[in-house]
Motif scaffolding. Structure first.
Motif, short mmCIF file in Angstrom:
data_model
loop_
_atom_site.label_atom_id
_atom_site.label_comp_id
_atom_site.label_asym_id
_atom_site.label_seq_id
_atom_site.Cartn_x
_atom_site.Cartn_y
_atom_site.Cartn_z
N ASP A 7 0.86 -1.18 0.00
CA ASP A 7 0.00 0.00 0.00
C ASP A 7 0.90 1.23 0.00
N HIS A 9 1.25 5.04 0.06
CA HIS A 9 0.39 6.10 0.56
C HIS A 9 1.22 7.26 1.11
N CYS A 16 -6.04 8.22 0.02
CA CYS A 16 -5.40 7.17 0.81
C CYS A 16 -6.18 6.93 2.10
N LEU A 56 -1.07 8.24 -6.04
CA LEU A 56 -1.47 7.64 -4.77
C LEU A 56 -2.99 7.63 -4.66
N PRO A 57 -3.54 6.64 -3.99
CA PRO A 57 -2.83 5.45 -3.52
C PRO A 57 -2.53 4.49 -4.68
#
Length: 89
Positions: A7, A9, A16, A56-57
């Motif tokens: 992930d 972020h 996010c 992002l994400p």
């Protein structure tokens, strides 16, 4: 088999924050079938560059063979579940 969900972020990323509860729910339901790896792009720019993260994400599902799937933007739990199953989780 080792399956990871990365992930990517940042604290300042609004989407996010929308993604986080989805990942938490997925992690709780799937237990140890996969490893959730949180990558703060501000603190780990080298990792973000290695995975060519530009937005992002970004979520990346990988296994021992490499990257299985990549998602940019807020991704629904169902889509992540399919990718995790494809990766062997």
């Amino acid at each position: 088999m080792s399956v990871r969900l990365l992930d990517f972020h940042a604290d300042w990323c609004g989407p996010c924050k929308t993604q986080d509860p989805i990942l938490e729910e997925l992690s709780e339901e799937w237990g140890d079938r996969f490893e959730l790896v949180k990558v703060d792009v501000d603190e780990q720019q080298d990792v973000a560059n290695e995975y060519q993260v530009r937005s992002l994400p970004t979520l990346i599902v990988e296994n021992e063979d490499g990257i299985v799937d990549r998602f940019v933007g807020v991704t629904q739990k169902e889509d992540l579940e399919v990718a995790l199953e494809d990766a062997g989780a």
